[in-house]
Design an enzyme around this catalytic site. Structure first.
Site, PDB file in Angstrom:
ATOM      1  N   HIS A  64       0.843  -1.199   0.000  1.00  0.00           N
ATOM      2  CA  HIS A  64       0.000   0.000   0.000  1.00  0.00           C
ATOM      3  C   HIS A  64       0.878   1.249   0.000  1.00  0.00           C
ATOM      4  O   HIS A  64       0.627   2.212  -0.740  1.00  0.00           O
ATOM      5  CB  HIS A  64      -0.907  -0.042   1.230  1.00  0.00           C
ATOM      6  CG  HIS A  64      -1.939   1.040   1.266  1.00  0.00           C
ATOM      7  ND1 HIS A  64      -2.751   1.266   2.366  1.00  0.00           N
ATOM      8  CD2 HIS A  64      -2.305   1.978   0.361  1.00  0.00           C
ATOM      9  CE1 HIS A  64      -3.554   2.271   2.119  1.00  0.00           C
ATOM     10  NE2 HIS A  64      -3.305   2.736   0.921  1.00  0.00           N
ATOM     11  N   GLU A  92       2.389   1.637  -3.353  1.00  0.00           N
ATOM     12  CA  GLU A  92       1.408   2.151  -4.317  1.00  0.00           C
ATOM     13  C   GLU A  92       1.378   3.676  -4.277  1.00  0.00           C
ATOM     14  O   GLU A  92       1.313   4.344  -5.312  1.00  0.00           O
ATOM     15  CB  GLU A  92       0.028   1.565  -3.999  1.00  0.00           C
ATOM     16  CG  GLU A  92      -1.096   2.091  -4.877  1.00  0.00           C
ATOM     17  CD  GLU A  92      -2.316   2.482  -4.067  1.00  0.00           C
ATOM     18  OE1 GLU A  92      -2.711   3.658  -4.144  1.00  0.00           O
ATOM     19  OE2 GLU A  92      -2.852   1.619  -3.341  1.00  0.00           O
ATOM     20  N   HIS A  93       1.427   4.246  -3.074  1.00  0.00           N
ATOM     21  CA  HIS A  93       1.481   5.703  -2.939  1.00  0.00           C
ATOM     22  C   HIS A  93       2.829   6.253  -3.410  1.00  0.00           C
ATOM     23  O   HIS A  93       2.886   7.267  -4.102  1.00  0.00           O
ATOM     24  CB  HIS A  93       1.291   6.097  -1.474  1.00  0.00           C
ATOM     25  CG  HIS A  93      -0.116   6.033  -0.985  1.00  0.00           C
ATOM     26  ND1 HIS A  93      -0.769   7.119  -0.450  1.00  0.00           N
ATOM     27  CD2 HIS A  93      -1.005   5.014  -0.930  1.00  0.00           C
ATOM     28  CE1 HIS A  93      -1.996   6.783  -0.087  1.00  0.00           C
ATOM     29  NE2 HIS A  93      -2.152   5.499  -0.358  1.00  0.00           N
ATOM     30  N   GLU A 152       4.766   9.147   2.806  1.00  0.00           N
ATOM     31  CA  GLU A 152       3.622   8.327   2.408  1.00  0.00           C
ATOM     32  C   GLU A 152       3.376   7.166   3.370  1.00  0.00           C
ATOM     33  O   GLU A 152       2.229   6.731   3.513  1.00  0.00           O
ATOM     34  CB  GLU A 152       3.825   7.805   0.985  1.00  0.00           C
ATOM     35  CG  GLU A 152       3.931   8.889  -0.060  1.00  0.00           C
ATOM     36  CD  GLU A 152       2.681   9.763  -0.134  1.00  0.00           C
ATOM     37  OE1 GLU A 152       1.557   9.215  -0.036  1.00  0.00           O
ATOM     38  OE2 GLU A 152       2.824  10.990  -0.266  1.00  0.00           O
ATOM     39  N   GLU A 206      -4.374   7.091   7.081  1.00  0.00           N
ATOM     40  CA  GLU A 206      -5.476   6.494   6.309  1.00  0.00           C
ATOM     41  C   GLU A 206      -5.972   5.220   6.983  1.00  0.00           C
ATOM     42  O   GLU A 206      -7.177   5.006   7.142  1.00  0.00           O
ATOM     43  CB  GLU A 206      -5.020   6.187   4.877  1.00  0.00           C
ATOM     44  CG  GLU A 206      -6.080   5.492   4.050  1.00  0.00           C
ATOM     45  CD  GLU A 206      -5.565   4.990   2.706  1.00  0.00           C
ATOM     46  OE1 GLU A 206      -6.315   4.266   2.020  1.00  0.00           O
ATOM     47  OE2 GLU A 206      -4.413   5.312   2.336  1.00  0.00           O
TER      48      GLU A 206
END
Length: 976
Positions: free
Chosen positions: A68, A71-72, A146, A168
């Site tokens: 994840h 991905e950022h 990130e 998040e």
């Protein structure tokens, strides 16, 4: 169209398979790049909304969220494009119809889409360089920003964790549904990668090191582990040449093992876990109980489609027998089911919500006895046919809302391709449907229930209980760990942390150089159509005293029918009951049908009948500030329109509103669903509350779905058994007043022959005709109540705004450019990059609404300050021609998104009610095209005026909110 031939090699790609798939009217070419080991699928057709993606199989080894975070992070600069945020630069200045990335449980996808050829090429180039040559190896700050980092601005400050993904996932894990899904996978796949959280568990994310992060990219982001996808009217040979020459020609195959192991059957397992609630909340009726089953493999197309249908049959429809049994049992207040086939071993889950721990055994027993009874007695034949027809209608309609068709097909492709299956497995359905229909007569679905559910050797029961202390315990544990870590550091090490924090802040504040920005491929205004897209041809008619509008759109023989009743005839105190009415219609037996018969008739003869509340803005010829409507939506194939109108009449005038037991069940379920919405959509709840302060439309909408509606439905539900007769009487009164041809507008989207069939059958609606008078309408109170709503969330949702038309400002298309610039430059950097929130955005509408929002935000007062200072950013805004062109193009991209036929009809309805003309749309476009930096600077006064009104609302963490209590007009619990 290309002339690719099986066996031939094109720029290193050999075509190994070609097939035509009738269901999507496409030729599909499967290719292999032997030099690098890459795979590629090309779905060729005439669709101008072209899609490209590159995906990687990324099975997680832990719950640190490494994939994840990757991905950022890979979208934060690359070799060719060393700017800090090329992803954001593309959002600013691309005509993209989709631009994002996804982290699944076992794969990561990077898709883009555009209708503009040059733009499509640009998006491909940036994404390919990002995934294969990211700046993460040179700039550790990307990982820190990130993913996570230690934040220490001064040596004497408290040490904290910060990071976009970290915050998040703190927000995500505040939701009981996220925790439940996480535990379900742990219970079913204890020995495979699916036991891990691919998104990242906030408790484990800080265990990820920078070195592990880099190793994950090096090992998994290799062409040998890649899946390329191209869709639409693409110059394929040109695209293959680019991919080969620029990237794949530099690689050789990599034998790093990314295979995903299959979980051996576990028998029946049980697992318990907790999720956070406030100390002041009641823990009664807050337990989630879930029965879960592993179903075959993702490569079995028929089994997957059959279980998708079976899930709907058992749990989704209004006559679903397992759903009915669970709701009628009183063991819980609501149910939901899910079927997940985006993993190598698909999963069916049956969940009871708002229950109690003592009900677990009874829940498991009821699921089993109900399924056993269905096998013994057999499923209702019409119920089966309705479920099969509904799924087939859905696939043939191919309406994927905001997703381009090609992207949805891409996701379907990966469901088999990732596991060494044929890529086209989940694109084809004609043969599978034929096989399912043939087997239905031979107890097909009963056998599936018996084999995979009743006789399952791979299932689990998960119980998720509320905890008043778990959030505080986790927070205390994190603070203790950080405190102990800080205490262990020498003064020199503390200074290093301070320097590291300042270095990150410095990078985040430093603008990209003009030279680096120039390296990004870009469009010019000459690439953009200066003409607004023509409005859908709309024809007005009157038939038997009813206003009819016909939107002439090609719909592949599907009629989209909408009925809009003005709700101004309903008393203000009855408005919240309209939400219940929309939910109730279709869930009650009628004069002519039992609920089972009604559900079957709707499923067999239509693509669905739905009811909802909608609100349109003001019309030019009206003094009303908004237009509230209650609508019915019918989807039906040409040839069945008359049957659908008869069914609609039966729902409107024949529903048994005296079924008090069912009304009580629906109210309890609605209350529990609203509670879940409050817990999961804090940004929407805060924005709704804010708008209700100063907007009449917002005040009306707050009664339909905000805190006000939650309070209404909660009070009605406690105790509903003493209020059900009064509820029935109120609903009858509303129906008698509302469902009347005199306050009705009818909309039909389809070809002329569809409209003709509709008009010929309109009498079958048999609408009542009676005189009705408008009532007083709901209006905003106009005071800045500035409420704070405390929840068990670990993050905040901060909104602030006002109606700029009340301050003397008029709407202009140039404001949409302001919105784009503020959202993707100022707010992105201040709220997301520096602040650590998952997102920050500006909502700016034609009706005057200007609202700042943040999403999963660790901050509160700091974010309000960011909003208040937006005018300073605007006042000092400078942009060269290239930068301004990007902002204009990115703004136009929002207006030029392709729409499905049904969406075209919905937009045409809005234009009709709000009297928006083609000339006005062209004027708005012209204003966007002519926007200048000076225009943006001129809006500083508007932003300052809005901020000075000081209207805001916040949903967030209890301790964070209490520490800022002086800010609020009132502070209270969100959920009670």
């Amino acid at each position: 169209m290309s002339s690719l031939k099986t066996g031939n090699i094109y720029s290193g790609f050999q075509v190994v398979r070609e097939e035509f798939i009738q269901e999507i009217e496409s030729s599909v070419f499967t290719m292999e790049h032997h030099q690098s080991g890459a795979r590629l699928l090309f779905v060729q057709n005439q669709d101008d909304n072209k899609v490209f993606s590159v995906s990687f199989r990324t099975p997680p080894e832990d719950s640190t969220g490494v994939f994840h975070i990757l991905e950022h992070s890979v979208l934060c600069g690359s070799d060719k494009y060393p700017v800090k945020e090329p992803f954001v630069e593309l959002l600013k200045g691309s005509m993209q119809t989709f631009l994002n990335a996804f982290t699944f449980g076992d794969k990561t996808m990077y898709p883009v889409a555009s209708r503009n050829d040059q733009d499509f090429s640009n998006l491909m180039e940036v994404y390919l360089d990002s995934v294969f040559k990211p700046n993460i190896y040179r700039q550790q700050e990307i990982f820190e920003q990130e993913g996570w980092h230690y934040e220490l601005q001064r040596a004497e400050d408290e040490l904290i964790y910060k990071g976009v993904v970290y915050n998040e996932m703190k927000g995500s894990y505040s939701s009981p549904v996220t925790v439940l899904m996480d535990r379900i996978k742990k219970s079913l796949y204890p020995d495979t990668i699916y036991r891990h959280s691919s998104g990242g568990d906030p408790q484990e994310i800080p265990a990820l090191t920078y070195e592990q992060f880099l190793a994950a990219h090096s090992n998994y982001y290799h062409p040998s582990n890649s899946y390329f996808y191209l869709y639409g009217d693409v110059n394929i040979e040109e695209r293959l040449q680019f991919i080969h020459e620029e990237y794949l020609s530099r690689y050789t195959p990599n034998d790093f093992d990314t295979a995903i192991a299959v979980q051996q059957p576990t028998g029946m397992t049980e697992l318990s876990a907790e999720y956070p609630i406030l100390e002041t909340e009641t823990a009664t009726d807050k337990t989630y109980l879930s029965m879960n089953y592993v179903i075959g493999t993702a490569l079995d197309r028929e089994l997957n489609l059959a279980f998708d249908i079976l899930k709907s049959m058992l749990m989704d429809s209004n006559a679903a027998p397992l759903k009915q049994a669970l709701l009628e049992s009183g063991l819980g207040k609501d149910v939901f089911a899910f079927y997940s086939d985006s993993m190598v071993q698909p999963l069916l889950g049956i969940t009871l919500t708002h229950s109690n721990p003592s009900s677990k055994d009874a829940f498991v027993d009821l699921v089993r006895t109900t399924l056993s009874r269905l096998v013994a007695d057999g499923l209702d034949e019409k119920l089966v046919l309705a479920a099969v027809n509904s799924k087939e209608f859905e696939l043939r309609e191919a309406d994927f809302n905001r997703y381009p068709k090609g992207l949805t097909y891409n996701i379907e492709v990966m469901k088999a391709w990732l596991y060494e299956g044929e890529p086209s497995t989940h694109l084809e359905y004609e043969t599978v449907f034929a096989a399912i229909r043939e087997k239905c007569a031979d107890r097909y679905f009963e056998q599936l229930i018996e084999t995979y559910l009743l006789n399952s050797d791979h299932c689990s029961v998960v119980m998720l209980n509320p905890s008043k202390t778990i959030a505080a315990e986790k927070e205390a544990s994190t603070r203790r760990q950080l405190g102990e870590f800080k205490a262990s550091l020498s003064p020199e090490q503390l200074e290093q942390l301070v320097d590291s924090t300042q270095n990150l802040l410095s990078r985040q504040s430093r603008p990209d150089t003009a030279g680096d920005l120039q390296k990004l491929p870009k469009l010019s205004l000459e690439d953009i159509d200066r003409s607004a897209e023509p409005q859908v041809p709309t024809h007005e008619h009157t038939h038997e005293g009813i206003k009819l509008i016909h939107h002439e759109v090609h719909t592949n023989k599907i009629a989209y029918i909408k009925l809009y009743w003005d709700t101004e005839v309903i008393a203000p105190e009855q408005i919240p009951y309209l939400v219940l009415l929309a939910e109730i219609l279709g869930q009650l037996e009628t004069d002519a049908y039992s609920i089972e018969e009604l559900t079957s008739e709707i499923g067999i003869k239509t693509g669905g009948i739905r009811f909802q509340n909608e609100v349109f803005g003001t019309a030019k010829d009206s003094e009303a500030s908004y237009q509230p409507k209650f609508s019915a939506r019918v989807k039906v194939m040409k040839g069945n329109i008359g049957d659908s109108l008869e069914l609609l009449h039966e729902l409107l005038y024949g529903s048994n509103l005296d079924n008090l037991a069912k009304l009580q069940e629906i109210v309890r379920r609605e209350a529990s669903q609203m509670e879940s919405i409050l817990n999961q959509k804090g940004n929407e709840i805060a924005a709704s509350r804010l708008l209700s302060y100063f907007s009449d439309m917002g005040a009306y909408q707050e009664q339909l779905g905000g805190v006000a509606y939650y309070r209404f439905i909660r009070e009605l539900a406690h105790p509903i058994d003493q209020q059900s007769e009064q509820l029935a009487d109120t609903l009858k009164s509303i129906c008698a007043t509302l469902f009347n041809k005199r306050n009705l507008t009818l909309s039909v989207t389809g070809t002329p022959d569809i409209y003709e069939e509709f008009a010929a059958n309109l009498t079958k609606l048999n609408l009542q005709d009676r005189r009705v008078e408008p009532k007083s309408v709901i209006k905003a109170q106009g005071d800045a109540r500035n409420e704070g709503f405390m929840s068990a969330s670990q993050v905040q949702y901060v909104v602030k705004g006002y109606d700029f038309t009340k301050l003397g400002f008029a709407y202009s298309g140039k404001m949409q450019v302001l919105k784009k610039i503020l959202s993707l430059t100022y707010l992105w950097n201040a709220v997301r990059v520096k602040g650590g929130a998952y997102g920050g955005n500006l909502i700016l509408r034609r009706d005057g609404m200007l609202v700042f929002t943040s999403y999963r935000d660790p901050n509160l007062q700091e974010t309000l300050e960011v909003y208040d200072q937006a005018y300073r950013f605007a006042a000092g805004y400078e942009a060269d021609e290239d930068e301004m062109t990007k902002a204009i193009i990115g703004t136009l991209a929002m207006l030029d998104q392709p729409l499905s036929p049904s969406a075209q009809g919905r937009r045409a309805d809005r234009h009709y009610f709000e009297q928006i003309t083609g000339e006005e749309l062209q004027q708005e476009r012209n204003e966007i095209l002519s926007a200048t930096p000076e225009d943006i600077r001129q809006y500083a006064g508007l932003l300052q005026a809005v901020a000075e009104q000081n209207y805001f609302s916040v949903v967030g963490n209890e301790s964070k909110m209490k520490s800022a209590q002086a800010l609020f007009g009132s502070l209270e619990e969100l959920v009670m």
